[in-house]
Write a protein that holds these residues in place. Structure first.
Motif, PDB file in Angstrom:
ATOM      1  N   ARG A  31      50.789  39.499  47.909  1.00 43.71           N
ATOM      2  CA  ARG A  31      51.450  38.024  47.549  1.00 43.71           C
ATOM      3  C   ARG A  31      50.434  37.269  46.477  1.00 43.71           C
ATOM      4  O   ARG A  31      50.878  36.720  45.576  1.00 43.71           O
ATOM      5  CB  ARG A  31      51.818  37.335  48.637  1.00 43.71           C
ATOM      6  N   ASP A  32      49.256  37.465  47.058  1.00 38.54           N
ATOM      7  CA  ASP A  32      48.138  36.631  46.043  1.00 38.54           C
ATOM      8  C   ASP A  32      48.245  37.399  44.591  1.00 38.54           C
ATOM      9  O   ASP A  32      47.849  36.791  43.672  1.00 38.54           O
ATOM     10  CB  ASP A  32      46.731  36.870  46.569  1.00 38.54           C
ATOM     11  N   SER A  33      48.192  38.834  44.531  1.00 40.06           N
ATOM     12  CA  SER A  33      47.964  39.334  43.292  1.00 40.06           C
ATOM     13  C   SER A  33      49.391  39.156  42.504  1.00 40.06           C
ATOM     14  O   SER A  33      48.964  39.037  41.410  1.00 40.06           O
ATOM     15  CB  SER A  33      47.991  40.864  43.691  1.00 40.06           C
ATOM     16  N   LEU A  34      50.515  39.065  43.233  1.00 39.18           N
ATOM     17  CA  LEU A  34      51.651  38.928  42.295  1.00 39.18           C
ATOM     18  C   LEU A  34      51.497  37.315  41.813  1.00 39.18           C
ATOM     19  O   LEU A  34      52.023  37.092  40.959  1.00 39.18           O
ATOM     20  CB  LEU A  34      52.798  39.130  43.377  1.00 39.18           C
ATOM     21  N   ARG A  35      51.245  36.494  42.750  1.00 37.69           N
ATOM     22  CA  ARG A  35      51.234  35.044  42.420  1.00 37.69           C
ATOM     23  C   ARG A  35      50.109  34.781  41.063  1.00 37.69           C
ATOM     24  O   ARG A  35      50.370  34.003  40.132  1.00 37.69           O
ATOM     25  CB  ARG A  35      50.696  34.154  43.369  1.00 37.69           C
ATOM     26  N   MET A  36      48.913  35.239  40.952  1.00 34.97           N
ATOM     27  CA  MET A  36      47.944  35.298  40.097  1.00 34.97           C
ATOM     28  C   MET A  36      48.475  35.858  38.949  1.00 34.97           C
ATOM     29  O   MET A  36      48.246  35.405  37.738  1.00 34.97           O
ATOM     30  CB  MET A  36      46.821  35.949  40.514  1.00 34.97           C
ATOM     31  N   LEU A  37      49.379  36.950  38.847  1.00 36.88           N
ATOM     32  CA  LEU A  37      49.751  37.786  37.695  1.00 36.88           C
ATOM     33  C   LEU A  37      50.877  36.648  37.143  1.00 36.88           C
ATOM     34  O   LEU A  37      50.850  36.594  35.635  1.00 36.88           O
ATOM     35  CB  LEU A  37      50.428  38.989  37.974  1.00 36.88           C
ATOM     36  N   GLN A  38      51.666  36.267  37.773  1.00 29.79           N
ATOM     37  CA  GLN A  38      52.658  35.445  37.335  1.00 29.79           C
ATOM     38  C   GLN A  38      52.104  34.094  36.711  1.00 29.79           C
ATOM     39  O   GLN A  38      52.846  33.538  35.897  1.00 29.79           O
ATOM     40  CB  GLN A  38      53.642  35.032  38.557  1.00 29.79           C
ATOM     41  N   ASN A  39      51.160  33.621  37.221  1.00 25.34           N
ATOM     42  CA  ASN A  39      50.434  32.338  36.742  1.00 25.34           C
ATOM     43  C   ASN A  39      49.276  32.674  35.856  1.00 25.34           C
ATOM     44  O   ASN A  39      48.924  31.477  35.202  1.00 25.34           O
ATOM     45  CB  ASN A  39      49.732  31.659  37.989  1.00 25.34           C
ATOM     46  N   GLU A  40      49.324  33.779  35.353  1.00 22.22           N
ATOM     47  CA  GLU A  40      48.416  34.223  34.369  1.00 22.22           C
ATOM     48  C   GLU A  40      46.990  33.961  34.562  1.00 22.22           C
ATOM     49  O   GLU A  40      46.150  33.629  33.879  1.00 22.22           O
ATOM     50  CB  GLU A  40      48.695  33.716  33.035  1.00 22.22           C
ATOM     51  N   GLU A  41      46.730  34.041  36.110  1.00 25.05           N
ATOM     52  CA  GLU A  41      45.248  33.768  36.478  1.00 25.05           C
ATOM     53  C   GLU A  41      44.444  35.159  36.266  1.00 25.05           C
ATOM     54  O   GLU A  41      43.277  35.183  36.074  1.00 25.05           O
ATOM     55  CB  GLU A  41      45.252  33.253  37.873  1.00 25.05           C
ATOM     56  N   VAL A  42      45.264  36.172  36.309  1.00 23.38           N
ATOM     57  CA  VAL A  42      44.645  37.601  35.797  1.00 23.38           C
ATOM     58  C   VAL A  42      45.654  38.140  34.694  1.00 23.38           C
ATOM     59  O   VAL A  42      46.716  37.509  34.431  1.00 23.38           O
ATOM     60  CB  VAL A  42      44.542  38.450  37.229  1.00 23.38           C
ATOM     61  N   ASP A  43      44.990  39.241  34.208  1.00 25.29           N
ATOM     62  CA  ASP A  43      45.853  39.843  33.133  1.00 25.29           C
ATOM     63  C   ASP A  43      46.768  41.098  33.725  1.00 25.29           C
ATOM     64  O   ASP A  43      47.690  41.485  33.195  1.00 25.29           O
ATOM     65  CB  ASP A  43      44.984  40.253  32.089  1.00 25.29           C
ATOM     66  N   ILE A  44      45.956  41.663  34.714  1.00 28.86           N
ATOM     67  CA  ILE A  44      46.794  42.841  35.351  1.00 28.86           C
ATOM     68  C   ILE A  44      46.459  42.629  36.690  1.00 28.86           C
ATOM     69  O   ILE A  44      45.510  42.024  37.278  1.00 28.86           O
ATOM     70  CB  ILE A  44      46.285  44.280  35.012  1.00 28.86           C
ATOM     71  N   ALA A  45      47.368  43.423  37.564  1.00 30.04           N
ATOM     72  CA  ALA A  45      47.387  43.104  38.899  1.00 30.04           C
ATOM     73  C   ALA A  45      47.860  44.731  39.591  1.00 30.04           C
ATOM     74  O   ALA A  45      48.868  45.284  39.047  1.00 30.04           O
ATOM     75  CB  ALA A  45      48.049  42.104  39.708  1.00 30.04           C
ATOM     76  N   ILE A  46      47.555  45.017  40.914  1.00 31.62           N
ATOM     77  CA  ILE A  46      48.223  46.112  41.593  1.00 31.62           C
ATOM     78  C   ILE A  46      49.011  45.388  42.564  1.00 31.62           C
ATOM     79  O   ILE A  46      48.721  44.836  43.396  1.00 31.62           O
ATOM     80  CB  ILE A  46      46.892  46.950  42.050  1.00 31.62           C
ATOM     81  N   ILE A  47      50.252  46.062  42.504  1.00 33.76           N
ATOM     82  CA  ILE A  47      51.100  45.079  43.269  1.00 33.76           C
ATOM     83  C   ILE A  47      52.139  46.169  43.838  1.00 33.76           C
ATOM     84  O   ILE A  47      52.144  47.286  43.169  1.00 33.76           O
ATOM     85  CB  ILE A  47      52.118  44.246  42.550  1.00 33.76           C
ATOM     86  N   THR A  48      52.917  46.166  44.685  1.00 27.20           N
ATOM     87  CA  THR A  48      53.988  46.959  45.373  1.00 27.20           C
ATOM     88  C   THR A  48      55.055  47.121  44.518  1.00 27.20           C
ATOM     89  O   THR A  48      55.653  46.215  43.708  1.00 27.20           O
ATOM     90  CB  THR A  48      54.374  46.561  46.692  1.00 27.20           C
TER      91      THR A  48
END
Length: 296
Positions: A137-154
């Motif tokens: 959920r942290d990965s998804l949130r950071m991607l949605q908030n543009e805190e990261v550029d890419i994320a590994i999610i389910t």
């Protein structure tokens, strides 16, 4: 007012001569004169004192008005920044500069990515890697908030505005101590799993959410004896027989005094590397994505 006009004016201010400035710019002197005239008309001011000059070794030297001096300072600063921007973008295009910002679930950050990160770093030593590790959920949130550029999610977390690639499919297994009563089983049902005391990740992790949703669907009670996000602590609790858990198969290593037993029926988790298609990723991020896809 555009960059071309600023370059012409800066050259004129620097050389102090239409003749020398035109030569530096490799254009005809009348074209330069017309360009400066149009710039003055656009700004509504006089930039050059054409009737105030002195003779130098290289011909007439113009003087600037107060407005011309002010514009010359801005022009030099802007052109310097443009040059820096061009160099920066070119270096990024050549992958000699840039940053990869990626959010990953804890298990992948500890067991899947380290060797690949080092290999990527070896291939692209000038790129910076910023890894953010936490729950799915942290990965998804950071991607949605543009805190990261890419994320590994389910796979379940994919959204219509994401572009993604399937990175890996990993089996979810039951981890039990070697002396646990379930250690000799070849497969463990969800009903058998939920009969045991469990050690689980804290809220925010897909594993926990999935397990609790399965228990709810089966109308089973869940006995969570320990909660922690520290994977090594989870493994110690399991190894010492205090509780069992469910993890990705990659987490259980050969040296661990733990048995990894598949669920019956088997359960697999699809993990995707994703980014927001409305915010195109840079060349460094794309190189990292391609590297992971080519080194599964």
């Amino acid at each position: 007012m555009d960059i071309k006009q600023l370059r012409q004016f800066e050259a004129l201010a620097s050389k102090g001569s239409f003749t020398l400035a035109a030569k530096q710019l490799n254009i005809a002197q009348p074209a330069l004169s017309q360009g400066i005239k149009r710039l003055e008309e656009f700004l509504g001011v006089t930039l050059v004192n054409r009737n105030k000059h002195y003779r130098g070794q290289d011909g007439s030297r113009l003087t600037l008005t107060a407005e011309g001096e002010a514009l010359a300072q801005h022009a030099r600063l802007i052109l310097k920044q443009v040059k820096q921007a061009e160099a920066h973008i070119k270096s990024m295009a050549n992958l000699t500069k840039g940053e990869v910002r990626i959010a990953v679930p804890g298990m992948l950050g500890s067991y899947y990515l380290p060797s690949r990160l080092m290999a990527f770093r070896h291939r692209y030593p000038d790129l910076k890697l910023s890894l953010f590790e936490g729950g799915t959920r942290d990965s998804l949130r950071m991607l949605q908030n543009e805190e990261v550029d890419i994320a590994i999610i389910t796979g379940q977390d994919l959204q219509p505005n994401f572009d993604s690639h399937l990175l890996l499919r990993e089996q979810m297994v039951v981890a039990v101590g070697e002396d646990h009563p379930l250690a000799e089983h070849s497969g463990i049902t969800l009903e058998q799993f939920f009969e045991q005391e469990l050690v689980m990740f804290k809220p925010g992790y897909f594993h926990r959410e999935w397990m609790l949703s399965q228990a709810k669907a089966l109308d089973l009670e869940v006995n969570i004896a320990f909660e922690t996000n520290l994977i090594n602590l989870i493994k110690q609790v399991v190894a010492q027989g205090f509780a069992i858990t469910s993890v990705l198969e990659m987490v259980i290593e050969a040296r661990d005094p733990i048995r990894a037993i598949p669920f019956s029926p088997a359960v697999h988790l699809d993990l995707h590397i994703a980014w927001n298609r409305e915010r195109p990723i840079g060349l460094a991020d794309r190189a990292f994505v391609e590297f992971l896809m080519n080194n599964p």
